[in-house]
Design an enzyme around this catalytic site. Sequence first.
Site, PDB file in Angstrom:
ATOM      1  N   ARG A  58       0.850  -1.209   0.000  1.00  0.00           N
ATOM      2  CA  ARG A  58       0.000   0.000   0.000  1.00  0.00           C
ATOM      3  C   ARG A  58       0.878   1.249   0.000  1.00  0.00           C
ATOM      4  O   ARG A  58       1.776   1.382   0.833  1.00  0.00           O
ATOM      5  CB  ARG A  58      -0.902   0.000   1.225  1.00  0.00           C
ATOM      6  CG  ARG A  58      -1.651   1.315   1.487  1.00  0.00           C
ATOM      7  CD  ARG A  58      -2.525   1.158   2.722  1.00  0.00           C
ATOM      8  NE  ARG A  58      -3.183   2.388   3.125  1.00  0.00           N
ATOM      9  CZ  ARG A  58      -2.895   3.094   4.224  1.00  0.00           C
ATOM     10  NH1 ARG A  58      -1.905   2.685   5.025  1.00  0.00           N
ATOM     11  NH2 ARG A  58      -3.555   4.183   4.522  1.00  0.00           N
ATOM     12  N   ARG A 115     -11.147  20.078   8.904  1.00  0.00           N
ATOM     13  CA  ARG A 115     -10.291  20.537   9.998  1.00  0.00           C
ATOM     14  C   ARG A 115     -10.733  21.912  10.480  1.00  0.00           C
ATOM     15  O   ARG A 115     -11.267  22.708   9.695  1.00  0.00           O
ATOM     16  CB  ARG A 115      -8.820  20.613   9.551  1.00  0.00           C
ATOM     17  CG  ARG A 115      -8.262  19.278   9.070  1.00  0.00           C
ATOM     18  CD  ARG A 115      -6.780  19.395   8.736  1.00  0.00           C
ATOM     19  NE  ARG A 115      -6.259  18.158   8.173  1.00  0.00           N
ATOM     20  CZ  ARG A 115      -5.887  17.099   8.877  1.00  0.00           C
ATOM     21  NH1 ARG A 115      -5.990  17.130  10.195  1.00  0.00           N
ATOM     22  NH2 ARG A 115      -5.430  16.013   8.287  1.00  0.00           N
ATOM     23  N   LYS A 128     -13.178   2.146   0.856  1.00  0.00           N
ATOM     24  CA  LYS A 128     -12.903   2.109   2.289  1.00  0.00           C
ATOM     25  C   LYS A 128     -14.193   2.423   3.047  1.00  0.00           C
ATOM     26  O   LYS A 128     -14.808   3.470   2.828  1.00  0.00           O
ATOM     27  CB  LYS A 128     -11.807   3.114   2.643  1.00  0.00           C
ATOM     28  CG  LYS A 128     -10.467   2.785   2.006  1.00  0.00           C
ATOM     29  CD  LYS A 128      -9.468   3.916   2.129  1.00  0.00           C
ATOM     30  CE  LYS A 128      -9.038   4.157   3.546  1.00  0.00           C
ATOM     31  NZ  LYS A 128      -7.978   5.202   3.612  1.00  0.00           N
ATOM     32  N   THR A 155      -6.152  -1.315  10.021  1.00  0.00           N
ATOM     33  CA  THR A 155      -5.940  -0.306  11.061  1.00  0.00           C
ATOM     34  C   THR A 155      -5.655  -0.893  12.440  1.00  0.00           C
ATOM     35  O   THR A 155      -6.460  -1.623  13.002  1.00  0.00           O
ATOM     36  CB  THR A 155      -7.129   0.676  11.184  1.00  0.00           C
ATOM     37  OG1 THR A 155      -7.587   1.057   9.898  1.00  0.00           O
ATOM     38  CG2 THR A 155      -6.680   1.916  11.942  1.00  0.00           C
TER      39      THR A 155
END
Length: 479
Positions: free
Chosen positions: A43, A84, A225, A283
């Site tokens: 990846r 953000r 994802k 993860t």
Amino acid sequence: MANSAPKLDPRGRKVKILATVGPTSRSPEMLARLFKAGVDAFRVNMSHGENADHAKTIEAIRAMEKQFMRPIAILADLQGPKLRVGKFKDGQAVIRHSGHFKLDRNPEPGDETRVELPHPELFGLLDKGQRLLINDGKIRRRVIRADENEILCSAEVGGVISDRKGVNVPEAVLQLSPLTEKDRRDLAFGLELGVDWVALSFVQRPEDIIEARELIGGKAFLMAKIEKPSAVTHLEDIARLCDAIMVARGDLGVEVPAENVPRIQKDIVRTCRQLGRPVVVATQMLESMRFSPAPTRAEVTDVANAVAEGADAVMLSAETASGDYPLETVQMMSKIIRQVESGPDYQSQLDVGRPQAEATASDAISCAIRRISSILPVAALVNYSESGASSLRASRERPKAPILSLTPSLTTARRLTVAWGIYSVVNERLRKVEEVTSTALEIAQAQGMAKRGETVVITAGEPFGQPGSTNSLRIETLH
């Protein structure tokens, strides 16, 4: 990459390993060591690093592929939109527990009462009572009032907040494309260098997959994802439109209650297996091995559970990208997988979760080879497939024997490196179905997957070379 290739299945396992490349693993020497230790696909994380470094990584992997004469997939993982907050006067501020705090469109530096939220698409979208999570959920807020200019919140959990911390809005479907301008540039870059898979972040709905497919234009395979609650809601539709799914538990664990993640992971694995889509569990699988040569017992159990549930692949992130023990981490993951797969209950658990077959010749044959491999001592299941579709159907059945996929396409061979139990050999000499049996036996022996006296099951189809035509099955003994 045909008969002279080294033994295909030295790893002794069916679940694949996907490893992230980063500063501690991008050298050609370390990439080769990781591959020999068990990595099946690499990846490249487009969220970090420069494209010049990514180009060198891809070049090194392609050189290694030629060296080892084994198909190796490269996954380009796009960053996706990142929400953000703005900046603070002193670089940070303290939000009081139960106090009020505003997010607004004022670009002035923030303080303990307010800060800029430079995402106009969020204003006017949120409703009273919805949650906003900041800094991976460490700061939790609840919306009191929202309009086109400001969002007033109460701080359910306060704390220190600093410049540019990330914002998650789990209870709203945002009118955002999963592809930012940076993603579009990174995608074009990756496709130009010939990556095999593209991982799409921030997927919320099926339309996001359609948009990405149009941009990819058939030049790579698409992995969605699952990290947003809305993607979980639309899971089956999303899975049908993409080529594979990644359970991205990092953001998913922020967006949904942590205690829900194991159940969601099981649901995703089960859905993907039913649809015949490879599924990668990702993860923090061996997170502590970033700084320690040994994992925690909980991490070992986490990897083992993903394997037992039927995942096609498990992924390492920072452990191999920036950790101190990338090689030891891959070795440990390989050991865990082998241990689970050798257990007395592993195959029976997979059989219980067997998907419902469709009324097609290809599915009937796939079911038959699973049953045959459970009755006879089959050394290998050999399948000829140009597109890889019939090999994936065989993989979906989770047969006891490994699957040797013969294909004339290096692209197909690379695609299958993330699929359960499949090991591919590129063979361009097959031109008619009569050659399949002799060639299959020859290659199975050459690759060390079968020896004299052992049984091999061979599937192919007529018209020869036509996708979806698998309609024949032979049981042969290697002489």
